[in-house]
Design an enzyme around this catalytic site. Structure first.
Site, PDB file in Angstrom:
ATOM      1  N   LYS A 172     -10.228   4.813  -6.543  1.00 51.80           N
ATOM      2  CA  LYS A 172     -10.495   5.521  -7.802  1.00 51.80           C
ATOM      3  C   LYS A 172     -11.386   6.743  -7.591  1.00 51.80           C
ATOM      4  O   LYS A 172     -12.328   6.696  -6.806  1.00 51.80           O
ATOM      5  CB  LYS A 172     -11.203   4.523  -8.731  1.00 51.80           C
ATOM      6  CG  LYS A 172     -11.497   5.017 -10.104  1.00 51.80           C
ATOM      7  CD  LYS A 172     -12.264   3.960 -10.896  1.00 51.80           C
ATOM      8  CE  LYS A 172     -13.746   4.259 -10.904  1.00 51.80           C
ATOM      9  NZ  LYS A 172     -14.503   3.590 -11.970  1.00 51.80           N
TER      10      LYS A 172
ATOM     11  N   LYS B 243     -19.825  -4.460  -7.234  1.00 55.75           N
ATOM     12  CA  LYS B 243     -21.131  -3.782  -7.207  1.00 55.75           C
ATOM     13  C   LYS B 243     -22.218  -4.637  -6.580  1.00 55.75           C
ATOM     14  O   LYS B 243     -23.124  -4.128  -5.936  1.00 55.75           O
ATOM     15  CB  LYS B 243     -21.534  -3.319  -8.613  1.00 55.75           C
ATOM     16  CG  LYS B 243     -20.646  -2.179  -9.103  1.00 55.75           C
ATOM     17  CD  LYS B 243     -21.301  -1.316 -10.158  1.00 55.75           C
ATOM     18  CE  LYS B 243     -20.384  -0.125 -10.471  1.00 55.75           C
ATOM     19  NZ  LYS B 243     -20.812   0.716 -11.562  1.00 55.75           N
TER      20      LYS B 243
ATOM     21  N   LYS C 142     -17.609   8.687  -9.836  1.00 55.97           N
ATOM     22  CA  LYS C 142     -18.853   9.454  -9.860  1.00 55.97           C
ATOM     23  C   LYS C 142     -19.748   9.100  -8.688  1.00 55.97           C
ATOM     24  O   LYS C 142     -20.492   9.916  -8.193  1.00 55.97           O
ATOM     25  CB  LYS C 142     -19.700   9.026 -11.050  1.00 55.97           C
ATOM     26  CG  LYS C 142     -19.235   9.275 -12.363  1.00 55.97           C
ATOM     27  CD  LYS C 142     -20.236   8.540 -13.257  1.00 55.97           C
ATOM     28  CE  LYS C 142     -19.903   8.795 -14.693  1.00 55.97           C
ATOM     29  NZ  LYS C 142     -20.429   7.741 -15.540  1.00 55.97           N
TER      30      LYS C 142
HETATM   31  P1  ATP Z   1     -18.542   4.544 -11.113  1.00 59.04           P
HETATM   32  O1  ATP Z   1     -17.247   4.735 -10.423  1.00 59.04           O
HETATM   33  O2  ATP Z   1     -19.680   5.208 -10.458  1.00 59.04           O
HETATM   34  O3  ATP Z   1     -18.796   3.136 -11.516  1.00 59.04           O
HETATM   35  P2  ATP Z   1     -17.176   5.763 -13.256  1.00 59.04           P
HETATM   36  O4  ATP Z   1     -16.715   7.067 -12.716  1.00 59.04           O
HETATM   37  O5  ATP Z   1     -16.195   4.639 -13.395  1.00 59.04           O
HETATM   38  O6  ATP Z   1     -18.444   5.322 -12.478  1.00 59.04           O
HETATM   39  P3  ATP Z   1     -18.063   5.167 -15.904  1.00 59.04           P
HETATM   40  O7  ATP Z   1     -19.158   5.763 -16.723  1.00 59.04           O
HETATM   41  O8  ATP Z   1     -18.240   3.775 -15.437  1.00 59.04           O
HETATM   42  O9  ATP Z   1     -17.794   6.069 -14.667  1.00 59.04           O
HETATM   43  O10 ATP Z   1     -16.683   5.296 -16.700  1.00 59.04           O
HETATM   44  C1  ATP Z   1     -16.533   5.996 -17.882  1.00 59.04           C
HETATM   45  C2  ATP Z   1     -15.106   5.870 -18.367  1.00 59.04           C
HETATM   46  O11 ATP Z   1     -14.251   6.641 -17.519  1.00 59.04           O
HETATM   47  C3  ATP Z   1     -14.533   4.459 -18.366  1.00 59.04           C
HETATM   48  O12 ATP Z   1     -13.742   4.268 -19.513  1.00 59.04           O
HETATM   49  C4  ATP Z   1     -13.680   4.411 -17.140  1.00 59.04           C
HETATM   50  O13 ATP Z   1     -12.634   3.490 -17.252  1.00 59.04           O
HETATM   51  C5  ATP Z   1     -13.156   5.844 -17.089  1.00 59.04           C
HETATM   52  N1  ATP Z   1     -12.857   6.233 -15.720  1.00 59.04           N
HETATM   53  C6  ATP Z   1     -13.729   6.292 -14.699  1.00 59.04           C
HETATM   54  N2  ATP Z   1     -13.130   6.716 -13.574  1.00 59.04           N
HETATM   55  C7  ATP Z   1     -11.828   6.928 -13.900  1.00 59.04           C
HETATM   56  C8  ATP Z   1     -10.692   7.372 -13.172  1.00 59.04           C
HETATM   57  N3  ATP Z   1     -10.788   7.676 -11.894  1.00 59.04           N
HETATM   58  N4  ATP Z   1      -9.513   7.498 -13.820  1.00 59.04           N
HETATM   59  C9  ATP Z   1      -9.426   7.203 -15.130  1.00 59.04           C
HETATM   60  N5  ATP Z   1     -10.463   6.769 -15.888  1.00 59.04           N
HETATM   61  C10 ATP Z   1     -11.655   6.630 -15.288  1.00 59.04           C
END
Ligand code: ATP
Ligand code: LTN
Length: 326
Positions: free
Chosen positions: A192, A111, A195
Site C-alpha cells: 500500500k 503494527k 504515509k
Molecule cells: P499508515 O499507512 O501510516 O497507517 P495511512 O496512509 O493508511 O497511514 P490513515 O490516516 O490511516 O493513513 O488513512 C486515512 C484513510 O486513507 C483511510 O480511510 C485509509 O483507508 C485511506 N488510505 C490510506 N492509504 C490508502 C491507499 N494507499 N489507497 C487507498 N486508500 C488509502
C-alpha cells in the site's frame, strides 16, 4: 438525512492514496448526506508523535480537507480531541468489547510487530474508532479497504450493545469505492502507498513539489511486456497506474486499455503524471490561501460544538442504560 463520516490521522504527509481512498469520496457524499469529516488526532498518538509536529499536522490536514474540495457549509469538520465525550463513549464501548476481538485485528497484528514496546492504545484503537462512528449514529463510513475490518468491528460492538441494553446505535456500513480502494507504492506496487513508508520514492504526497511528483510517476516500477492492461496479480505496477488514472478521470478500465492500446509505457506514464499534477496543482493553490487563516477557526469551533452536543447526548443515554452515575 443519512449520515456519512470519516477521519484521517494527522501523521505526516497526506498521500495520493489518502486523497483517492478517503477524502475524494467525501467530496461526492457531501452532496447527498449529513457529512462529518474529522482529524483523528487521538488515534495518531497510538504511536509516538513529536508535539510541535503533531500540532502542525493537525492544522495542515484541516486546510488540506478544504483545499481538496470539502465544503465547510456541507460538512461538520472537527478535531477529535476537542470533543471530550468521544473517549468517554469509547470507554463504555471498551467494556463491551473482547480482548480477543481486538488482538485479532490485522492492523494491530501488523503494527504491534513493527513497534517493540507498543502501548495499549494500539490495541484499543478500533474501539475509539467505533466510538467515532456510532457515537453520532453514522450510516456510512467511506474508507480504504485497509479500514474495512475496523468498521465491521464497530458494527459488532453496536449490535452487542443494542442486544444487551436495547436499541442505542445505528448500524454503520463501510463504503469502499470500486476504484482506488488501495493505491499501491509506486516503487513496490505490492504494498500500500503509505504515509509511514520509510522510502518515500514510491509515495506521492498531496502537497509535494509537482516536478518531483512527475519524476516519481515516470520512474514507477512496471514490467517488461509493454502491455497497458489491468491485471493486478501479474502486472501490479501498470495496474496501479491505471487505478490512479481512472480514479482521477472517471474513465473505466476498458476505456483506458483501449485508449492506450499499443502505446508505450513512457507515453502512458506521462498521461498519468499530467492527470495527477493537474489535480494536485489546484489543491496546492487553494491550500496556500487557506492554511493558517481565521476562517478555519470558525469552522472548527462550529464542528466541535455540534459534535460535542451529539456525543454528549449519546453518552448520557449509554450511561443511563448501563446504570452508571447517580
Ligand atoms: P499508515 O499507512 O501510516 O497507517 P495511512 O496512509 O493508511 O497511514 P490513515 O490516516 O490511516 O493513513 O488513512 C486515512 C484513510 O486513507 C483511510 O480511510 C485509509 O483507508 C485511506 N488510505 C490510506 N492509504 C490508502 C491507499 N494507499 N489507497 C487507498 N486508500 C488509502
Ligand atoms: N483509523 C482510521 C482513522 C479513523 C476513522 C475513524 C476512519 C479514526 N476514526 C472513524 C473512519 C471512521 C485510519 O487510520 N485511517
Amino acid at each position: 438525512m443519512k449520515r456519512v463520516l470519516t477521519g484521517l490521522q494527522p501523521t505526516g504527509v497526506i498521500t495520493l492514496g489518502n486523497y483517492i481512498g478517503a477524502i475524494r469520496q467525501m467530496k461526492v457524499y457531501q452532496n447527498e448526506y449529513d457529512s462529518f469529516l474529522f482529524v483523528a488526532d487521538l488515534h495518531s498518538i497510538t504511536i509516538p508523535q513529536e508535539p510541535d509536529e503533531l500540532r502542525e499536522n493537525i492544522k495542515s490536514l484541516i486546510a488540506i480537507y478544504i483545499a481538496c474540495g470539502i465544503d465547510p457549509d456541507k460538512n461538520t469538520i472537527y478535531i477529535q480531541s476537542e470533543n471530550p465525550y468521544i473517549p468517554a463513549v469509547s470507554w463504555l464501548l471498551e467494556c463491551n468489547t473482547y480482548y480477543g476481538e481486538l488482538s485479532r485485528m490485522t492492523q494491530f497484528k501488523d503494527k504491534s510487530l513493527k513497534h517493540t514496546n507498543f502501548t495499549s492504545g494500539l490495541l484499543t484503537y478500533p474501539v475509539l474508532m467505533a466510538a467515532d462512528i456510532i457515537g453520532v449514529d453514522t450510516d456510512y463510513v467511506p474508507v480504504g479497504i485497509d479500514q474495512k475490518q475496523h468498521v465491521e468491528l464497530a458494527r459488532d460492538i453496536a449490535e452487542r450493545f443494542n442486544k444487551k441494553y436495547g436499541d442505542t446505535f445505528v448500524m454503520p456500513e463501510p463504503l469502499i469505492a470500486k476504484e482506488g480502494t488501495k493505491i499501491m507504492d509506486l516503487q513496490n506496487p505490492t504494498v500500500k502507498m503509505s504515509k509511514s513508508a520509510e522510502n518515500k520514492k514510491g509515495v506521492i504526497c498531496v502537497l509535494e513539489d509537482l516536478n518531483l511528483v512527475r519524476k516519481k510517476i515516470m520512474s514507477a516500477t512496471t514490467d517488461s511486456d509493454m502491455l497497458i492492461k489491468f491485471d493486478p496479480e501479474n502486472k501490479p505496477g501498470i495496474s496501479n497506474l491505471i487505478n490512479i488514472y481512472i480514479s482521477l478521470t472517471g474513465e473505466t478500465v476498458e476505456e483506458v486499455e483501449k485508449k492506450f492500446d499499443g502505446a508505450n509505457y513512457g507515453t502512458f506514464k506521462k498521461e498519468v503524471a499530467d492527470v495527477v499534477v493537474n489535480e494536485l496543482s489546484g489543491i496546492q493553490e487553494r491550500y496556500k490561501t487557506i492554511v493558517g487563516s481565521d476562517y478555519i477557526e470558525d469552522i472548527l469551533n462550529k464542528g466541535r460544538d455540534r459534535t460535542t452536543e451529539l456525543f454528549k447526548q449519546k453518552y448520557e443515554v449509554m450511561k443511563q442504560k448501563i446504570g452508571l452515575g447517580r
